[in-house]
Each structure stands twice: as structure tokens, then as C-alpha cells.
Design an enzyme around this catalytic site. Structure first.
Site, PDB file in Angstrom:
ATOM      1  N   ASP A  37       0.837  -1.201   0.000  1.00 31.95           N
ATOM      2  CA  ASP A  37       0.000   0.000   0.000  1.00 31.95           C
ATOM      3  C   ASP A  37       0.871   1.248   0.000  1.00 31.95           C
ATOM      4  O   ASP A  37       0.560   2.243  -0.653  1.00 31.95           O
ATOM      5  CB  ASP A  37      -0.907   0.008   1.236  1.00 31.95           C
ATOM      6  CG  ASP A  37      -2.012  -1.032   1.118  1.00 31.95           C
ATOM      7  OD1 ASP A  37      -2.063  -1.720   0.069  1.00 31.95           O
ATOM      8  OD2 ASP A  37      -2.807  -1.155   2.069  1.00 31.95           O
ATOM      9  N   LYS A 120     -27.887 -10.965  -3.004  1.00 32.15           N
ATOM     10  CA  LYS A 120     -28.509  -9.649  -3.192  1.00 32.15           C
ATOM     11  C   LYS A 120     -27.894  -8.696  -2.183  1.00 32.15           C
ATOM     12  O   LYS A 120     -28.200  -8.745  -0.995  1.00 32.15           O
ATOM     13  CB  LYS A 120     -30.026  -9.743  -3.002  1.00 32.15           C
ATOM     14  CG  LYS A 120     -30.747  -8.446  -3.308  1.00 32.15           C
ATOM     15  CD  LYS A 120     -32.260  -8.665  -3.300  1.00 32.15           C
ATOM     16  CE  LYS A 120     -33.018  -7.421  -3.738  1.00 32.15           C
ATOM     17  NZ  LYS A 120     -32.851  -6.290  -2.852  1.00 32.15           N
ATOM     18  N   GLU A 178     -24.053  -2.654  -7.269  1.00 34.77           N
ATOM     19  CA  GLU A 178     -24.450  -2.203  -5.939  1.00 34.77           C
ATOM     20  C   GLU A 178     -23.213  -1.705  -5.198  1.00 34.77           C
ATOM     21  O   GLU A 178     -22.213  -2.428  -5.098  1.00 34.77           O
ATOM     22  CB  GLU A 178     -25.069  -3.402  -5.193  1.00 34.77           C
ATOM     23  CG  GLU A 178     -25.877  -3.035  -3.985  1.00 34.77           C
ATOM     24  CD  GLU A 178     -27.340  -2.713  -4.316  1.00 34.77           C
ATOM     25  OE1 GLU A 178     -27.699  -2.603  -5.508  1.00 34.77           O
ATOM     26  OE2 GLU A 178     -28.110  -2.534  -3.351  1.00 34.77           O
ATOM     27  N   LYS A 295     -31.564 -15.228 -11.705  1.00 38.94           N
ATOM     28  CA  LYS A 295     -31.754 -14.646 -13.032  1.00 38.94           C
ATOM     29  C   LYS A 295     -31.640 -15.747 -14.081  1.00 38.94           C
ATOM     30  O   LYS A 295     -30.710 -16.565 -14.002  1.00 38.94           O
ATOM     31  CB  LYS A 295     -30.660 -13.604 -13.316  1.00 38.94           C
ATOM     32  CG  LYS A 295     -30.646 -12.452 -12.319  1.00 38.94           C
ATOM     33  CD  LYS A 295     -29.481 -11.508 -12.568  1.00 38.94           C
ATOM     34  CE  LYS A 295     -29.526 -10.379 -11.545  1.00 38.94           C
ATOM     35  NZ  LYS A 295     -28.338  -9.511 -11.598  1.00 38.94           N
ATOM     36  N   LYS A 319     -36.030 -13.240  -0.623  1.00 40.36           N
ATOM     37  CA  LYS A 319     -35.588 -12.448   0.526  1.00 40.36           C
ATOM     38  C   LYS A 319     -35.238 -13.326   1.727  1.00 40.36           C
ATOM     39  O   LYS A 319     -35.846 -14.362   1.965  1.00 40.36           O
ATOM     40  CB  LYS A 319     -36.696 -11.461   0.923  1.00 40.36           C
ATOM     41  CG  LYS A 319     -37.107 -10.539  -0.208  1.00 40.36           C
ATOM     42  CD  LYS A 319     -36.104  -9.467  -0.465  1.00 40.36           C
ATOM     43  CE  LYS A 319     -36.350  -8.319   0.480  1.00 40.36           C
ATOM     44  NZ  LYS A 319     -35.845  -7.049  -0.032  1.00 40.36           N
ATOM     45  N   CYS A 416     -20.848  -3.802  43.150  1.00 37.28           N
ATOM     46  CA  CYS A 416     -20.078  -3.649  44.386  1.00 37.28           C
ATOM     47  C   CYS A 416     -20.258  -2.290  45.048  1.00 37.28           C
ATOM     48  O   CYS A 416     -19.754  -2.059  46.148  1.00 37.28           O
ATOM     49  CB  CYS A 416     -18.596  -3.923  44.133  1.00 37.28           C
ATOM     50  SG  CYS A 416     -17.787  -2.604  43.199  1.00 37.28           S
ATOM     51  N   CYS A 437     -14.596  -5.837  43.195  1.00 39.45           N
ATOM     52  CA  CYS A 437     -15.919  -5.966  42.574  1.00 39.45           C
ATOM     53  C   CYS A 437     -16.140  -7.409  42.128  1.00 39.45           C
ATOM     54  O   CYS A 437     -15.367  -7.949  41.331  1.00 39.45           O
ATOM     55  CB  CYS A 437     -16.009  -5.020  41.386  1.00 39.45           C
ATOM     56  SG  CYS A 437     -17.536  -5.202  40.456  1.00 39.45           S
TER      57      CYS A 437
END
Ligand code: IVH
Length: 678
Positions: A37, A120, A178, A295, A319, A416, A437
Site C-alpha cells: 500500500d 442480493k 451495488e 436470473k 428475501k 459492588c 468488585c
């Protein structure tokens, strides 16, 4: 400016642009980066310098455009020449069967139909227009016929090629896909917003939409958005292939990311099987999907089927169960964690969400309660996605009842009674009681006994509750002083189970230094850090004597971790516990500084997937680490080997598609034996 200098700058800029496109393609489309990078950034910076010096060199497809450009006053409208359609939904297998039957009837075909099954994505639909191979426009779907021009924002998304990887691009080519925000990016953006006291996004889709709707593209550039392409719009100067699958393959070759989980199913039964497979993997994906799109694969058949109103007849969205639901906030309780952090937990009217019934959700911290403005009695929206614990994400204000009560954050620890304090620079509130505690003590013991720490079989939550509440254990060292009779007298215990527990405790005395360090529960010292500390210092004595500076010589250890480690060993109570544990007989072999001969897999990256029969994942991982390998969670072109047991899924598919070596359990065990591990 000298004409020669001008020409030199031009050819350097062109070369840099070509290199950057190529590296981007290798990184995003092939998952096979060839430079780091940092090297990429330095090429990019050089190009930025050149373009700043000679602005006339700047082009629409320059990778420098990815950092964002001057803010817009408003978005222009873009008319879609080919409308962006929506999909009909199916909510059951029966509805998918009916879809398949309609297609058979309409086409008058008896044989199985081939369908492309695609996850999807739950993001934002976009249309990307390439003219002569150069990205010239990005647009939102809008109402399907006209959307907004978000070109500057789209250019900032690294996985979207600014130029198609081909010598002969179509004159015009519109890609549909998308844009989504991976879950990790969503968690990060929200964590940062919480830190700054700003509003958080409800889910990754809203965060993606919000990020794309920025008039200032440098904000979009700071969000780790990504794209999966799934179709085309306007196409001019390119003959479409015969099938949708071939079209997707072409998109991938041109450098557009296409989801690797896409498969072709022969017939509807294959579609239903794909659904089952994907449902079970949904939580483990790094991004949200809200269903599957089926599809018809053959494009000529798609043509024959055509459209009804705004949706194609050749596709349907099956769905998944929703990941968000509304329910009532019944109460808020405050839990105290191992480090004293007091976390508000919402008690909810049980609700089915993301495939399970949820009755608790986290409210994170005091600031978050303030930001949500939640009151007890409110209707709230909760979200459960992936491995993340359910969260309250918003309040439905219009449904607030008259008697809704404010949530009071306690000033005293609910367990506590010690004061609850906010440490400067932190958002969390902490109980100041430390090991006084009981809640912190219970958590510390639970962590100590856990599988990756001392691995004390049978010392579970319920038992720890009883042991601490009845005063049989105060610190982790007391575990090694437990006696048979009082143990057997506890609820749900008997002679035999008590004896089993004592045996497990005895067995845990022989351990390893990394496990012991991890078990101590030093803040910020997880499994990997414990391992790094152990192999760097070799012994507890050396580690205990190290200064903060020396600690920071260990890879992965920064000033914060070094400080916590030093603080732990300087603390008298911790010193006492460590001494008591050693006195109780806990021992481990000191570690030799790692040598090449012991580490035949040094420099290699291995991935484990599926289930192994003769050893657990943790054991397999430990053995690989011992041999010097790195064990990664995801497969990339840099992976040296994948160990695949039964039930292996996408990691195996990915390894195969990248040509990464894959071995089964038998071969893996043989390799361990060859290296002296069994
Ligand atoms: S195809 C003509 N494929 O779902 C077909 N859509 O409800 C048009 N979506 O607006 C869409 N993943 O935003 C298609 N693999 C996928 C998809 C997908 C997500 C979204 C898309 C569309 C909506 C339709």
C-alpha cells in the site's frame, strides 16, 4: 515551461497512471497485489505532484481523482437511457417454485432452466457509464428513470476501475451494480462517530447511501465503500454474449469486481439448495445481503420473457429474514465487564430478527443512550447482523408512550457499590472497584479458565457465579485451593463432577507461557500479543523485568500495551496473584528464541477452513504457529496453503480459483508428523 519538460511530465504522468490502474486492477479484481500500500501511495503522490504542477495533465480517469474534488452545490439530474428496474420478491421456496413454473409456461420449455444465483447486496444501486473505456459518469437509481449525478463520489471508490482493462473498449458501456459498505467499515465509521459524540448510522446500507450523497467527495473518499457489478445498461459497440454468466465474466476481465459467490444452478432445485447454503453462511460474510437474486442465465430467453411494469419477468429476489425489527424497550440493566466497563444492556420484548429470537441488545455506553434519546417503554429498532451482538439503532419517537421513563446511568457500580468513573479520554464508564468488585472478579476468573487461556474444562459461568458468591474463590489463585467436599456440595454438583473439575484444574497446571500470559487478563493483551511477548522474552522473568521501551521492541506492542503490561507487573495485587499461581504449581517450559530450524513454515500464510476431526481449530492453529506459519482468516493470492476439512465453503472455492495449494486433514497431519508434531 520548456516544451521538453512538458513532454517529460506528460509521459511520466501517463506511465504513472498506467501503473496505478494496473496495480488497482491486480488488487481489486485479481486479489493479487504486487506492491505494498505504501508503494502505491508513493506512486499516487508523485502523480498528484505532477498534476498540481501541470494542471493540464489531469484527466478524467486519473487515479488522483479518487481523493475527492471541490464540493458541489447540488447534484445534477441524470436521465437513464435504459431504465434501472427493480425486482419482484419471493418469501418462500413455494414462491420460487411458482416463479420457475411461470417461466417454463411462458417459454413453453420442459427442460430445466439454468439460473444465475447472486447474493442480493444490501447497498445502493448505481449505474456507471464508460465511454471508450473511461469512467465518465456515475449515477444513483433515483426513481428508475432519473437519478443523481454522483460521478465525483464514485471516482473515490478504489474498487471501481476508472478505466476498463481492455485495449478495445466499447464506445459506450453502462455497468449496473451495488455500492456497499463492508461490515467492518461500518463498525469503524460508527465507532469513530461515537468517539466524536456524533450520530451513528443505523446500518451499512444507510451509511453507504449517506456516504454517496455527500456533496463533498473528500468525505466519500474517507469511507471504505466498495462495489459488486451485476449487470449492464446502455451498451454500444459491443456484442452481448449468450449468457448472463459470460457477461459477468467479461465485467470481471475488464476489472469490475463481481461477487465470487455467484453460481449457475441447473433448475429450480439448485436455486433452493443455493439459498440454504447462503443462509448458513450469511453471518460470516463481511457485508450485508438481504437475499438472493435468481436470473435466467440465457440472454435470448431473458429477451423473450421481457418485463412487467418495472420488473423483469426473468429475475426474482428471494428475501432473507429481516435483520432489523421493532420491539419494546422493557428495561435497561448495567453489566460490569472484566475491566470494569459498565455497559448498558437493553431488555427487550422478545422479537425474531436475523433468524433468531432476541431479548437483549447492547446500548454501548452512556453517550450512546444520550444520542439515541431512548427511554424505557419506547419502541426501538434493533439490528442483528453477522457475528455482531444485537444493537439498539434507533427510537420510534412517534410511538413513545406517555409514561416513558428516562434511563439513569448509575453513579455507583450496581454490583459492588464502588463509584463509577469516566477516565479522561475514554467514553466508557468504569467501576473503580477493581478486583473488590465481584463482577470483575467473576469475569477475570471466566477469562482465566477459558479455552484459549488455562482451558479448565467444566469451570463454566454458572459454577463461577456460585464459587464467587459463596466466597469459595476470591482470586484466580484460589482455583488451585479448591477442595472436593465444598465443591460437591454446590448446586448441580456431585462427587463425580467435583472430582472431574479438580482433575481438570490439576491438568491445567501444566501450560505454556503464552497461555499463562493471556490468562492473566492484562488489558489489551490478547492471544496474539501474549504469544508475541512470550516468544520475544522467552520467560516470565525476562518479561517482568522489561521496561516500557523494551516492551515496545516486540512487534504489535505500542505504547498503550507496553504501559498496561508494565502497570500490571508493578501492581502489588497482581504480583501476589502471579506468585500464588506459581506456588500452586503452574509451570510451563521456557521458550527458546525461535530459530529457523524449528520454523520450517516461517514466512508462510496458512488458512484453516471446515471442520477437522482429529484436532480442534485452535490446536491446529497452535501447531502451525509453532512451525512459524502465520494463520489468516481469509484466502488471498498470498496464501501459501489452505487446510480444508468437511464443510469447507467459500474459502475453499476461493483457494481453488486462485490456484492456492489445498490439503486435506490427512495430508496436514502427515506434514505435522514430518515436522515432529503429532
Ligand atoms: S438485478 C433488472 N442483482 O436490488 C434487474 N439487483 O430490488 C435489476 N440488488 O435496485 C436488478 N444485488 O439495488 C440485481 N445481484 C443483484 C443485486 C441487485 C442487489 C438490488 C439493486 C436493485 C434492487 C432490486
Amino acid at each position: 515551461m520548456q516544451p521538453q519538460a512538458d513532454r517529460d511530465a506528460l509521459s511520466e504522468a501517463e506511465r504513472l497512471r498506467r501503473q496505478l490502474h494496473e496495480h488497482n486492477y491486480r488488487y481489486y479484481a485479481l486479489d493479487d497485489p504486487q506492491i505494498t500500500d505504501a508503494e502505491y501511495d508513493s506512486l499516487l503522490r508523485r502523480l498528484q505532484e505532477l498534476e498540481q504542477q501541470f494542471p493540464q495533465l489531469r484527466t478524467a480517469d486519473s487515479p488522483t481523482q479518487r481523493v475527492g474534488v471541490a464540493p458541489l452545490a447540488e447534484f445534477e439530474t441524470v436521465h437513464h437511457q435504459v431504465p434501472m428496474l427493480s425486482l419482484d420478491n419471493a418469501f418462500s421456496d413455494d414462491e420460487v417454485l411458482a416463479f420457475d413454473r411461470r417461466i417454463h409456461d411462458r417459454l413453453n420449455i420442459q427442460d430445466d432452466i439454468a439460473y444465475v444465483c447472486e447474493p442480493k447486496l444490501d447497498g445502493v444501486a448505481v449505474s456507471l457509464l464508460y465511454k471508450d473505456g473511461v469512467l465518465v459518469q456515475g449515477a444513483t437509481r433515483g426513481d428508475g428513470s432519473a437519478g443523481e449525478n454522483i460521478t465525483a463520489n464514485v471516482r473515490t471508490i478504489r474498487s471501481i476501475p476508472l478505466r476498463l482493462q481492455t485495449e478495445k473498449p466499447p464506445a459506450q458501456f453502462e455497468v449496473r451494480g451495488e455500492i456497499y459498505l463492508p461490515r467492518a467499515g461500518f463498525e469503524r465509521i460508527n465507532a469513530e462517530a461515537r468517539e466524536r459524540g456524533e450520530k451513528t448510522f443505523v446500518n451499512p446500507r444507510n451509511a453507504a447511501a449517506g456516504s454517496l450523497r455527500q456533496l463533498d467527495s473528500s468525505i466519500t473518499a474517507s469511507r471504505p465503500l466498495s462495489l459488486f457489478a451485476y449487470g449492464t445498461g446502455l451498451v454500444d459497440g459491443w456484442a452481448l454474449p449468450d449468457s448472463h454468466r459470460q457477461m459477468l465474466d467479461q465485467l470481471r476481465q475488464w476489472g469490475l469486481p463481481v461477487n465470487p459467490l455467484i453460481e449457475v444452478a441447473e433448475g429450480v432445485s439448485g436455486c433452493i439448495a443455493y439459498y440454504q447454503r447462503l443462509v448458513s453462511r450469511r453471518d460470516g460474510l463481511g457485508y450485508d445481503i438481504d437475499g438472493i437474486v435468481y436470473k435466467v442465465n440465457n440472454l435470448a430467453l431473458q429477451q423473450r420473457l421481457g418485463f412487467v411494469s418495472r420488473a423483469p419477468r426473468w429475475a426474482i429476489a428471494r428475501k432473507f429474514p429481516a435483520q432489523e425489527a421493532s420491539t419494546r424497550l422493557l428495561d435497561v440493566e448495567f453489566q460490569v465487564g472484566r475491566t470494569g466497563a459498565v455497559t448498558p444492556v437493553a431488555r427487550l420484548e422478545p422479537v425474531f430478527v436475523g433468524g433468531v429470537t432476541v431479548s437483549n441488545a447492547t446500548l454501548h455506553n452512556r453517550d450512546e443512550i444520550g444520542r439515541l434519546g431512548a427511554r424505557i417503554g419506547d419502541t426501538v429498532i434493533i439490528r442483528r447482523a453477522g457475528d455482531v451482538i444485537p444493537q439498539v439503532v434507533s427510537v420510534v419517537l412517534r410511538e413513545r408512550p406517555e409514561d416513558a421513563r428516562e434511563i439513569q446511568f448509575p453513579r455507583q457500580c450496581p454490583v459492588c457499590g464502588s463509584p463509577v468513573e469516566q477516565v479522561a479520554g475514554e467514553v466508557v464508564m468504569r467501576c473503580s472497584g477493581g478486583l473488590v468488585c465481584a463482577a470483575q472478579r467473576k469475569q477475570a476468573i471466566r477469562h482465566f479458565a477459558s479455552r484459549k487461556a488455562m482451558d479448565i474444562d467444566g469451570l463454566g459461568d454458572k459454577l463461577i457465579e456460585q464459587l464467587v458468591d459463596q466466597g469459595l474463590i476470591e482470586s484466580v489463585a484460589d482455583i488451585y485451593r479448591l477442595q472436593l467436599e465444598p465443591l460437591a456440595a454446590l448446586e448441580r454438583m456431585a462427587q463425580k463432577s467435583a472430582q472431574n473439575l479438580l482433575d481438570a484444574i490439576k491438568k491445567s497446571r501444566q501450560t505454556t507461557l503464552p497461555r499463562f500470559l493471556y490468562a492473566l487478563g492484562v488489558r489489551e493483551v490478547g492471544e496474539a500479543t501474549a504469544r508475541a511477548l512470550a516468544s520475544h522474552f522467552g520467560s516470565l522473568e525476562n518479561l517482568r523485568a522489561a521496561t516500557e521501551m523494551q516492551l515496545q521492541e516486540v512487534g504489535d506492542v505500542g505504547p498503550v500495551v507496553a504501559h498496561f503490561v508494565r502497570e500490571f507487573f508493578d501492581n502489588e495485587a497482581s504480583q501476589k496473584v502471579v506468585a500464588e499461581l506459581q506456588a500452586a504449581g503452574i509451570h510451563w517450559p521456557d521458550m527458546e528464541p525461535a530459530s529457523a530450524a524449528d520454523q520450517p513454515l516461517a514466512g508462510q500464510t496458512w488458512v484453516l477452513t471446515g471442520t477437522l476431526e482429529s484436532l480442534s481449530r485452535t490446536e491446529a492453529k497452535e501447531k502451525l504457529l509453532k512451525l512459524g506459519a502465520k494463520v489468516a482468516g481469509t484466502v488471498s493470492a498470498k496464501t501459501d496453503c489452505v487446510v480444508a476439512g468437511p464443510g469447507a465453503g467459500s474459502k475453499l472455492t476461493k483457494a481453488e480459483s486462485l490456484g492456492v495449494r489445498v490439503v486435506d486433514e490427512q495430508a496436514f497431519l502427515a506434514m505435522l508428523r514430518d515436522n515432529g508434531l503429532s
